[in-house]
Design a protein around this motif. Structure first.
Motif, mmCIF file in Angstrom:
data_model
loop_
_atom_site.group_PDB
_atom_site.id
_atom_site.type_symbol
_atom_site.label_atom_id
_atom_site.label_comp_id
_atom_site.label_asym_id
_atom_site.label_seq_id
_atom_site.Cartn_x
_atom_site.Cartn_y
_atom_site.Cartn_z
ATOM 1 N N HIS A 92 15.186 50.007 36.666
ATOM 2 C CA HIS A 92 16.061 50.633 37.664
ATOM 3 C C HIS A 92 17.498 50.126 37.526
ATOM 4 C CE1 HIS A 92 17.138 52.679 41.345
ATOM 5 N NE2 HIS A 92 17.688 51.561 41.781
ATOM 6 N N ARG A 93 17.653 48.877 37.134
ATOM 7 C CA ARG A 93 18.972 48.273 36.936
ATOM 8 C C ARG A 93 19.619 48.753 35.634
ATOM 9 N NH1 ARG A 93 21.041 43.435 39.180
ATOM 10 N NH2 ARG A 93 19.894 44.183 40.983
ATOM 11 N N GLY A 94 18.873 49.491 34.816
ATOM 12 C CA GLY A 94 19.411 50.017 33.568
ATOM 13 C C GLY A 94 19.243 49.093 32.378
ATOM 14 N N LEU A 95 18.420 48.050 32.540
ATOM 15 C CA LEU A 95 18.137 47.136 31.446
ATOM 16 C C LEU A 95 16.840 47.563 30.771
ATOM 17 C CD1 LEU A 95 18.841 43.786 33.345
ATOM 18 C CD2 LEU A 95 20.459 45.193 32.063
ATOM 19 N N ASP A 96 16.628 47.066 29.567
ATOM 20 C CA ASP A 96 15.399 47.354 28.837
ATOM 21 C C ASP A 96 14.415 46.211 29.021
ATOM 22 O OD1 ASP A 96 16.472 49.730 27.750
ATOM 23 O OD2 ASP A 96 17.445 48.587 26.148
ATOM 24 N N ALA A 97 13.125 46.535 29.116
ATOM 25 C CA ALA A 97 12.086 45.507 29.256
ATOM 26 C C ALA A 97 10.766 46.023 28.709
ATOM 27 C CB ALA A 97 11.919 45.109 30.710
ATOM 28 N N VAL A 98 10.057 45.125 28.023
ATOM 29 C CA VAL A 98 8.717 45.413 27.516
ATOM 30 C C VAL A 98 7.851 44.197 27.805
ATOM 31 C CG1 VAL A 98 7.310 45.766 25.442
ATOM 32 C CG2 VAL A 98 9.481 46.968 25.673
ATOM 33 N N ALA A 99 6.680 44.441 28.383
ATOM 34 C CA ALA A 99 5.733 43.366 28.672
ATOM 35 C C ALA A 99 4.712 43.262 27.538
ATOM 36 C CB ALA A 99 5.011 43.633 29.985
ATOM 37 N N GLU B 35 -1.389 45.099 29.719
ATOM 38 C CA GLU B 35 -0.326 46.107 29.576
ATOM 39 C C GLU B 35 -0.767 47.480 30.055
ATOM 40 O OE1 GLU B 35 0.639 46.072 25.425
ATOM 41 O OE2 GLU B 35 1.011 43.909 25.481
ATOM 42 N N ASP B 36 -2.033 47.818 29.826
ATOM 43 C CA ASP B 36 -2.543 49.133 30.211
ATOM 44 C C ASP B 36 -2.593 49.326 31.724
ATOM 45 O OD1 ASP B 36 -4.635 47.178 30.207
ATOM 46 O OD2 ASP B 36 -6.132 48.778 30.261
ATOM 47 N N GLU B 37 -2.429 48.252 32.491
ATOM 48 C CA GLU B 37 -2.441 48.337 33.948
ATOM 49 C C GLU B 37 -1.028 48.340 34.533
ATOM 50 O OE1 GLU B 37 -5.330 45.687 35.826
ATOM 51 O OE2 GLU B 37 -6.210 45.368 33.834
ATOM 52 N N LEU B 38 -0.020 48.291 33.674
ATOM 53 C CA LEU B 38 1.374 48.230 34.104
ATOM 54 C C LEU B 38 2.025 49.611 34.026
ATOM 55 C CD1 LEU B 38 2.359 44.983 32.180
ATOM 56 C CD2 LEU B 38 1.905 45.198 34.638
ATOM 57 N N PRO B 39 3.133 49.822 34.752
ATOM 58 C CA PRO B 39 3.854 51.094 34.642
ATOM 59 C C PRO B 39 4.267 51.335 33.193
ATOM 60 C CG PRO B 39 4.795 49.709 36.378
ATOM 61 C CD PRO B 39 3.782 48.875 35.660
ATOM 62 N N ASP B 40 4.192 52.575 32.756
ATOM 63 C CA ASP B 40 4.561 52.963 31.395
ATOM 64 C C ASP B 40 3.915 52.064 30.336
ATOM 65 O OD1 ASP B 40 6.065 55.078 32.319
ATOM 66 O OD2 ASP B 40 7.965 54.015 32.187
ATOM 67 N N LEU B 41 2.688 51.634 30.599
ATOM 68 C CA LEU B 41 1.933 50.790 29.671
ATOM 69 C C LEU B 41 2.720 49.546 29.251
ATOM 70 C CD1 LEU B 41 0.350 53.606 27.470
ATOM 71 C CD2 LEU B 41 -0.709 52.360 29.369
ATOM 72 N N GLY B 42 3.455 48.990 30.199
ATOM 73 C CA GLY B 42 4.242 47.789 29.937
ATOM 74 C C GLY B 42 5.607 48.072 29.363
ATOM 75 N N GLY B 43 5.925 49.336 29.120
ATOM 76 C CA GLY B 43 7.258 49.707 28.665
ATOM 77 C C GLY B 43 7.367 50.062 27.204
ATOM 78 N N LEU B 44 6.425 49.687 26.378
ATOM 79 C CA LEU B 44 6.553 49.940 24.942
ATOM 80 C C LEU B 44 6.783 51.415 24.609
ATOM 81 C CD1 LEU B 44 6.664 48.630 22.186
ATOM 82 C CD2 LEU B 44 4.181 48.866 22.040
ATOM 83 N N PRO B 45 6.062 52.371 25.238
ATOM 84 C CA PRO B 45 6.302 53.786 24.912
ATOM 85 C C PRO B 45 7.743 54.250 25.175
ATOM 86 C CG PRO B 45 4.235 53.549 26.086
ATOM 87 C CD PRO B 45 4.932 52.215 26.149
ATOM 88 N N ARG B 46 8.471 53.559 26.020
ATOM 89 C CA ARG B 46 9.860 53.915 26.316
ATOM 90 C C ARG B 46 10.767 53.736 25.111
ATOM 91 N NH1 ARG B 46 12.399 53.040 31.485
ATOM 92 N NH2 ARG B 46 10.916 53.553 33.091
ATOM 93 N N TYR B 47 10.383 52.879 24.182
ATOM 94 C CA TYR B 47 11.287 52.498 23.105
ATOM 95 C C TYR B 47 10.789 52.905 21.722
ATOM 96 C CZ TYR B 47 12.833 49.969 27.132
ATOM 97 O OH TYR B 47 13.244 49.670 28.412
ATOM 98 N N HIS B 48 9.816 53.769 21.677
ATOM 99 C CA HIS B 48 9.322 54.271 20.385
ATOM 100 C C HIS B 48 9.530 55.746 20.283
ATOM 101 C CE1 HIS B 48 6.524 50.715 19.331
ATOM 102 N NE2 HIS B 48 7.761 50.486 19.052
#
Length: 119
Positions: A94-101, A106-119
């Motif tokens: 929301h702050r506009g930063l990038d993050a991946v867990a 990971e499968d229980e986190l929003p957007d699968l932990g963030g990895l799909p956002r950056y591929h």
């Protein structure tokens, strides 16, 4: 029920901002405060905002400048980190930063932990 997952720790890679602003954001998200060493304690959880020693050495998230090392008390049977890490990821994005867990849940986190956002 034993899922075989380790809910005791999670590493979150962060790109953007600076260490102080990431620490302040995590502390505010958790309703806690940070000490002088960029460590935040919330209940049975500890979050350390660290400079990534691999900063710039990899082209993917492994080389991002910051990591958040999240740990929960091993004696806690509830996966408390899932909810806390979920809130942190949403706040960081929301702050506009990038993050991946990177963790067992990971499968229980929003957007699968963030990895799909950056591929």
């Amino acid at each position: 029920m034993n899922t075989g997952k380790d809910y005791g720790d999670c590493q979150i890679y962060v790109r953007g901002g600076h260490r102080e602003s990431v620490t302040a954001l995590v502390a505010a998200t958790l309703g806690a405060s940070a000490d002088d060493h960029y460590t935040i304690r919330s209940g049975r959880m500890v979050f350390e905002i660290r400079l990534n020693p691999d900063d710039g050495l990899a082209e993917d998230f492994i080389g991002w400048p910051f990591t958040i090392e999240a740990e929960a008390d091993d004696s806690d049977p509830d996966p408390v980190l899932v909810e806390a890490v979920s809130r942190m990821l949403k706040a960081i994005w929301h702050r506009g930063l990038d993050a991946v867990a990177a963790c067992d849940f990971e499968d229980e986190l929003p957007d699968l932990g963030g990895l799909p956002r950056y591929h």
